[in-house]
Design a protein around this motif. Structure first.
Motif, short mmCIF file in Angstrom:
data_model
loop_
_atom_site.label_atom_id
_atom_site.label_comp_id
_atom_site.label_asym_id
_atom_site.label_seq_id
_atom_site.Cartn_x
_atom_site.Cartn_y
_atom_site.Cartn_z
N SER A 134 0.14 4.16 2.85
CA SER A 134 -1.28 4.35 2.55
C SER A 134 -1.63 4.04 1.10
CB SER A 134 -1.70 5.79 2.88
OG SER A 134 -1.12 6.71 1.98
N VAL A 135 -0.62 3.99 0.24
CA VAL A 135 -0.85 3.79 -1.19
C VAL A 135 -0.60 2.35 -1.62
CG1 VAL A 135 -0.30 4.67 -3.51
CG2 VAL A 135 -0.06 6.16 -1.52
N TYR A 138 -2.97 -0.37 -3.27
CA TYR A 138 -3.62 -0.05 -4.54
C TYR A 138 -2.63 -0.04 -5.71
CZ TYR A 138 -6.21 1.84 -0.64
OH TYR A 138 -6.80 1.99 0.59
N PRO A 148 -5.64 6.98 -1.74
CA PRO A 148 -6.02 6.69 -0.36
C PRO A 148 -6.66 7.87 0.36
CG PRO A 148 -3.69 7.18 -0.46
CD PRO A 148 -4.18 7.17 -1.89
N GLY A 322 -9.52 3.57 0.06
CA GLY A 322 -9.13 4.42 -1.06
C GLY A 322 -10.29 4.60 -2.02
#
Length: 428
Positions: A134-135, A138, A148, A322
């Motif tokens: 999920s990160v 970014y 996120p 995010g």
């Protein structure tokens, strides 16, 4: 994703539109002018549907209650309006304190312009609780620039009852089988696919997935690096899409239809007027918000493989959402992101809005079988491709959207699509 250059790059490209000077000057934190130390942080997001919109607003009020002297000004826009205005804000050099990002090339351009806060050390004490995938969109050069709140993948959402009526016993796993399913639906008098042709990005999903299935992820990575999308796999992707368009599978007036608008793509599926749509994990909630929703009749299946193609069924196209923070924003902006990422609140978002959890400890809240299927597809994927119109520079992403829309409208050939994307990529 298998390749970090792809992992760093994503939902929708920036469309060109202006924004008035008054609106531009409105961004950023402010003091009330009375010396009281009151701070206003501006939070721009794209959560326009209920119940999420109400829940997000309530979270802002809860933060204000716990942080006297801080006000959160919420600006909520539809996807396309948001992207247009963010393009103008980026050009002006003045971004909102907190703003929605899909990561990838668009965020990278903002970072290169010195407009985004490096959050690495600021969130280090609590960022270890996130699901790693999920990160990733970014993160650039080992630094993290957004927090996120969503992760997911695109696939087909379908109406089980309509499939059964058409004699389709199991979802197709090959492109040939998919085209056969479309033919069966049409023969049964059922509109096979809902599509928001006006907004372009939903159509891009088809070409992107077909490129993944024909050319393969390695070829897509090489094309991005060489800025050359004229390889046979990319032309074949357009040819396969042209075959689908030739079956006239979309609802009447699809070229002028929006996504979440009344009578648009989500509503056509949610109201049972179209059998399926190719969309991200947010589809069930938007179908229910725009239409009636399908309840137990809703199913999910992965994008099929293409015979002879290099891609696999386990390779996923998707991304997440995010929140980034503008360079120089007050500490209250980062504090709000921590407040928003609370485990119990993430569980609430999962239970009530259909988000897939980004906080590991919130995983127990995911009970919906279709969203579990999406989550499993992500967790068990053998490759991951970020949304093309966010993976690449904004101009390239926009050209992909425009060219694919032209192909689906019958005004551009598969070869011309590949050449147009390459020309724009080489100009960057």
């Amino acid at each position: 994703m298998g390749d970090t250059s792809l992992t760093r790059r994503r939902f929708l490209a920036a469309s060109a539109a202006g924004l008035g000077a008054a609106a531009l000057s409105a961004c950023g934190s402010s003091d009330d002018g009375k010396g009281s130390g009151s701070t206003t942080i501006e939070w721009w997001n794209i959560t326009t549907t209920q119940p999420a919109k109400k829940i997000w607003a309530a979270r802002a009020r809860e933060f204000e209650a716990k942080n006297p002297g801080v006000k959160v000004k919420i600006v909520t826009l539809e996807n396309e309006a948001y992207k247009s205005k963010m393009t103008a804000l980026t050009a002006s050099g003045k971004l909102p304190d907190i703003y929605h990002t899909w990561g990838g090339g668009v965020l990278e351009q903002q970072i290169d312009a010195g407009l985004v806060e490096d959050l690495t050390s600021k969130i280090a004490p609590w960022s270890g609780g996130f699901v790693p995938a999920s990160v990733s969109a970014y993160q650039f050069e080992s630094k993290t620039y957004a927090v996120p709140f969503d992760i997911g993948a695109v696939g087909f959402w379908y109406n089980k009852a309509l499939f059964t009526r058409a004699g389709i016993t199991t979802p197709p796993t090959t492109w040939a089988g998919y085209l056969d399913a479309v033919k069966k639906l049409k023969a049964a008098g059922i509109t096979p696919i809902g599509l928001a042709g006006k907004e372009k990005w939903p159509g891009m999903y088809y070409w992107a997935y077909l490129a993944m299935r024909t050319a393969g992820l390695d070829a897509m990575r090489k094309a991005a690096d060489s800025k050359d999308f004229t390889g046979p796999g990319f032309v074949q992707a357009g040819e396969h899409l042209k075959d689908l368009v030739g079956l006239q599978p979309f609802q009447t007036g699809f070229l002028g239809a929006g996504y979440s608008t009344p009578g648009g793509q989500a509503a056509s599926v949610g109201n049972g007027k179209a059998a399926m749509e190719l969309m991200g994990q947010w589809a069930p909630s938007v179908e229910a918000s725009s239409g009636k929703g399908l309840g137990k009749n809703l199913g999910f299946f992965s994008f099929p493989t293409v015979d002879g193609g290099a891609g696999k069924l386990t390779e996923v196209f998707g991304g997440g959402g995010g929140h980034a923070v503008r360079k120089g924003a007050p500490q209250a902006a980062v504090d709000f992101l921590k407040f928003f990422a609370d485990t119990e609140f993430d569980k609430k978002l999962v239970k009530e809005t259909g988000l897939i959890p980004v906080v590991k400890a919130a995983g127990t809240a995911l009970v919906d079988p279709n969203l579990k299927a999406v989550s499993t597809a992500i967790n068990e994927s053998t490759g991951f491709q970020l949304y093309l119109d966010q993976a690449y520079a904004p101009a390239v992403g926009q050209e992909i959207n425009d060219s694919v829309a032209a192909l689906m409208g019958g005004t551009k050939s598969p070869e011309a699509v590949a050449k147009s994307i390459t020309q724009v990529a080489k100009s960057q």
